[in-house]
Design an enzyme around this catalytic site. Sequence first.
Site, PDB file in Angstrom:
ATOM      1  N   ARG A  34      -6.767   3.267 -15.299  1.00  0.00           N
ATOM      2  CA  ARG A  34      -6.669   4.038 -14.060  1.00  0.00           C
ATOM      3  C   ARG A  34      -7.300   5.435 -14.141  1.00  0.00           C
ATOM      4  O   ARG A  34      -8.009   5.834 -13.220  1.00  0.00           O
ATOM      5  CB  ARG A  34      -5.215   4.143 -13.589  1.00  0.00           C
ATOM      6  CG  ARG A  34      -4.578   2.766 -13.272  1.00  0.00           C
ATOM      7  CD  ARG A  34      -3.199   2.877 -12.630  1.00  0.00           C
ATOM      8  NE  ARG A  34      -3.275   3.469 -11.324  1.00  0.00           N
ATOM      9  CZ  ARG A  34      -3.008   4.718 -11.032  1.00  0.00           C
ATOM     10  NH1 ARG A  34      -2.572   5.547 -11.968  1.00  0.00           N
ATOM     11  NH2 ARG A  34      -3.148   5.181  -9.815  1.00  0.00           N
ATOM     12  N   CYS A  71     -15.713   3.910 -27.584  1.00  0.00           N
ATOM     13  CA  CYS A  71     -16.992   4.595 -27.732  1.00  0.00           C
ATOM     14  C   CYS A  71     -17.662   4.861 -26.401  1.00  0.00           C
ATOM     15  O   CYS A  71     -18.742   4.354 -26.119  1.00  0.00           O
ATOM     16  CB  CYS A  71     -17.903   3.784 -28.638  1.00  0.00           C
ATOM     17  SG  CYS A  71     -17.182   3.644 -30.267  1.00  0.00           S
ATOM     18  N   GLU A  72     -17.011   5.606 -25.537  1.00  0.00           N
ATOM     19  CA  GLU A  72     -17.666   6.193 -24.372  1.00  0.00           C
ATOM     20  C   GLU A  72     -16.817   7.347 -23.879  1.00  0.00           C
ATOM     21  O   GLU A  72     -15.591   7.347 -24.023  1.00  0.00           O
ATOM     22  CB  GLU A  72     -17.926   5.150 -23.288  1.00  0.00           C
ATOM     23  CG  GLU A  72     -16.694   4.581 -22.607  1.00  0.00           C
ATOM     24  CD  GLU A  72     -17.077   3.782 -21.352  1.00  0.00           C
ATOM     25  OE1 GLU A  72     -17.421   2.612 -21.515  1.00  0.00           O
ATOM     26  OE2 GLU A  72     -17.027   4.343 -20.244  1.00  0.00           O
ATOM     27  N   TYR A 101     -10.169   5.469 -11.533  1.00  0.00           N
ATOM     28  CA  TYR A 101      -9.776   6.084 -10.255  1.00  0.00           C
ATOM     29  C   TYR A 101      -9.501   7.582 -10.388  1.00  0.00           C
ATOM     30  O   TYR A 101      -8.870   8.157  -9.492  1.00  0.00           O
ATOM     31  CB  TYR A 101      -8.494   5.421  -9.721  1.00  0.00           C
ATOM     32  CG  TYR A 101      -8.476   3.919  -9.662  1.00  0.00           C
ATOM     33  CD1 TYR A 101      -9.391   3.220  -8.885  1.00  0.00           C
ATOM     34  CD2 TYR A 101      -7.524   3.197 -10.377  1.00  0.00           C
ATOM     35  CE1 TYR A 101      -9.346   1.833  -8.817  1.00  0.00           C
ATOM     36  CE2 TYR A 101      -7.471   1.814 -10.307  1.00  0.00           C
ATOM     37  CZ  TYR A 101      -8.392   1.141  -9.524  1.00  0.00           C
ATOM     38  OH  TYR A 101      -8.333  -0.226  -9.467  1.00  0.00           O
ATOM     39  N   PRO A 154       4.459  -5.370  -1.073  1.00  0.00           N
ATOM     40  CA  PRO A 154       4.429  -4.181  -1.931  1.00  0.00           C
ATOM     41  C   PRO A 154       4.120  -4.559  -3.377  1.00  0.00           C
ATOM     42  O   PRO A 154       4.582  -5.586  -3.872  1.00  0.00           O
ATOM     43  CB  PRO A 154       5.869  -3.661  -1.832  1.00  0.00           C
ATOM     44  CG  PRO A 154       6.685  -4.907  -1.676  1.00  0.00           C
ATOM     45  CD  PRO A 154       5.846  -5.838  -0.831  1.00  0.00           C
ATOM     46  N   GLY A 155       3.325  -3.736  -4.019  1.00  0.00           N
ATOM     47  CA  GLY A 155       3.052  -3.931  -5.446  1.00  0.00           C
ATOM     48  C   GLY A 155       3.463  -2.684  -6.218  1.00  0.00           C
ATOM     49  O   GLY A 155       4.537  -2.591  -6.812  1.00  0.00           O
ATOM     50  N   ARG A 156       2.595  -1.676  -6.117  1.00  0.00           N
ATOM     51  CA  ARG A 156       2.798  -0.424  -6.858  1.00  0.00           C
ATOM     52  C   ARG A 156       4.190   0.165  -6.670  1.00  0.00           C
ATOM     53  O   ARG A 156       4.825   0.651  -7.613  1.00  0.00           O
ATOM     54  CB  ARG A 156       1.756   0.579  -6.356  1.00  0.00           C
ATOM     55  CG  ARG A 156       1.698   1.881  -7.119  1.00  0.00           C
ATOM     56  CD  ARG A 156       0.813   2.889  -6.383  1.00  0.00           C
ATOM     57  NE  ARG A 156      -0.487   2.365  -6.015  1.00  0.00           N
ATOM     58  CZ  ARG A 156      -1.573   2.444  -6.798  1.00  0.00           C
ATOM     59  NH1 ARG A 156      -1.510   3.053  -7.952  1.00  0.00           N
ATOM     60  NH2 ARG A 156      -2.726   1.937  -6.390  1.00  0.00           N
ATOM     61  N   GLY A 210       0.758  -1.239   0.000  1.00  0.00           N
ATOM     62  CA  GLY A 210       0.000   0.000   0.000  1.00  0.00           C
ATOM     63  C   GLY A 210       0.783   1.280   0.000  1.00  0.00           C
ATOM     64  O   GLY A 210       0.215   2.357  -0.176  1.00  0.00           O
TER      65      GLY A 210
HETATM   66  C1  LIG Z   1      -3.241  -5.150  -3.813  1.00  0.00           C
HETATM   67  C2  LIG Z   1      -2.671  -5.749  -2.596  1.00  0.00           C
HETATM   68  C3  LIG Z   1      -1.353  -5.457  -2.224  1.00  0.00           C
HETATM   69  C4  LIG Z   1      -0.475  -4.475  -2.976  1.00  0.00           C
HETATM   70  O1  LIG Z   1      -0.910  -3.160  -2.864  1.00  0.00           O
HETATM   71  P1  LIG Z   1       0.008  -1.979  -3.434  1.00  0.00           P
HETATM   72  O2  LIG Z   1      -0.756  -0.752  -3.156  1.00  0.00           O
HETATM   73  O3  LIG Z   1       0.166  -2.229  -4.886  1.00  0.00           O
HETATM   74  O4  LIG Z   1       1.301  -2.041  -2.710  1.00  0.00           O
HETATM   75  C5  LIG Z   1      -0.847  -6.091  -1.107  1.00  0.00           C
HETATM   76  N1  LIG Z   1      -1.587  -6.965  -0.388  1.00  0.00           N
HETATM   77  C6  LIG Z   1      -2.858  -7.269  -0.722  1.00  0.00           C
HETATM   78  C7  LIG Z   1      -3.617  -8.235   0.106  1.00  0.00           C
HETATM   79  C8  LIG Z   1      -3.443  -6.677  -1.827  1.00  0.00           C
HETATM   80  O5  LIG Z   1      -4.700  -6.969  -2.161  1.00  0.00           O
END
Ligand SMILES: *Cc1c(COP(=O)(O)O)cnc(C)c1O
Length: 434
Positions: free
Chosen positions: A326, A358-359, A330, A288-290, A243
Amino acid sequence: MHHFSYRDGSLFAEDVDLRRIADEVGTPVYVYSSATIERHYRLYAQAMQSAAPAGKAHVFYAMKANGNLGVLKTLASLGAGADTVSEGEIRKALAAGFPANRIVFSGVGKSESELRFAVQAGIYQVNIETEGELDLLSRVASALGKRQEAVFRVNPDIGAGGHAKITTGSSENKFGVSFEEVGRLYARAANLPGVRMMGLALHIGSQIQETESFEAAYAKMAVLVGDLRGEGHRVDRLDLGGGLGIPYDIPQDLEGRDFDHGPGLIEAYAAMVKRVTQGLDVELGFEPGRLIVGNAGILMTRVLHLNPRPTKQFLVVDAAMNDLVRPAMYEAYHEIWPVAEPQAGTPEVAYDVVGPICESGDTFTTGRVLPALAPDDLIAFMTAGAYGASMSSTYNQRLLVAEVLVKGADYAVTRPRQTFEELLGTDRAPPWLA
Ligand SMILES: *Cc1c(COP(=O)(O)O)cnc(C)c1O
């Protein structure tokens, strides 16, 4: 910092001219930088290791942010684990080389067949979100003669994040078991043959750029760990989720700015984690993802047409909301950098940048001031490495976008553009109309 920069009048990904990729692979195309991914992973992992006693911090890359095979293999080779949310993701993580014992299975609604697959594969941990899932997992695992290690995902009733749709930690959100229920579920789990409860997990949201919300949630978890132990339960693991956010408005001079953040968000987060979890004697998990992939990717698109109106100028590009959802979903902001470096004195125009779908929702931005552009010019949506290609679709019967991974002066197409045969060939006519 990331590795997209202007050289000799053109935007490069590491040592590869983006014009070359546009010529050879076509547009729209996602381009990822290996050096950026590696750097971000290393910096993040080191910071989290500094927050825990030696060997007690584990990073599980949240692959829903970007599940490209080249990206996954890059991270697996660096020693990352994987945080998955579906059987498809577990299968892909295994195929990319993540060992099963470094795979976490999260997600609100796991089906019986998904749980069976996860248990059979021998994954590290299932993050349980409901009482029903606890029972189901135990039943599935014991039928296989196994006991699956698991944690409870707790909803700390502290939500945070850059947008209501990506807040997950509030009690109003669908995620996790409530704080008050954990003790009872732990006690129940002790009598179930197919699970071994190892601890707790949480994930409060995405695109969070301060540490206060995390701290409030983690402090609650630390208290809960003590309470549960007091009741005789085993709490060896605390999975702190992902997150941590990234800035989407990135200055072009990034010298010395890790993750493109103002100084120190990662360090502040790591120091906070250390402070809050000190003395708890738990293994810490991070998802971590993003943060790892966000600014390691761009979406390159070509200008198709200009559509001047009395009050505005539309710039119609060949990418659309199905390729990068996105902004539509969002209200997200992406910087737009022309691939040809803007020359001093180029007139500027305020554009509404739109795709061909087409939107009206298929709008990337409105009133964005850019150097004047013409049909066939290339532009890049920056910071598109997370929740870009992974959320793409074939809406409007458009082909799934191509993806390219750059490493130094090399690049590889790690996902070829879908073909019309592939797109149309999966449909079946009903027999009565065949
Ligand atoms: C989406 C998600 C993440 C990653 O979130 P980021 O904002 O991309 O870091 C981590 N844990 C869980 C359970 C998620 O669903």
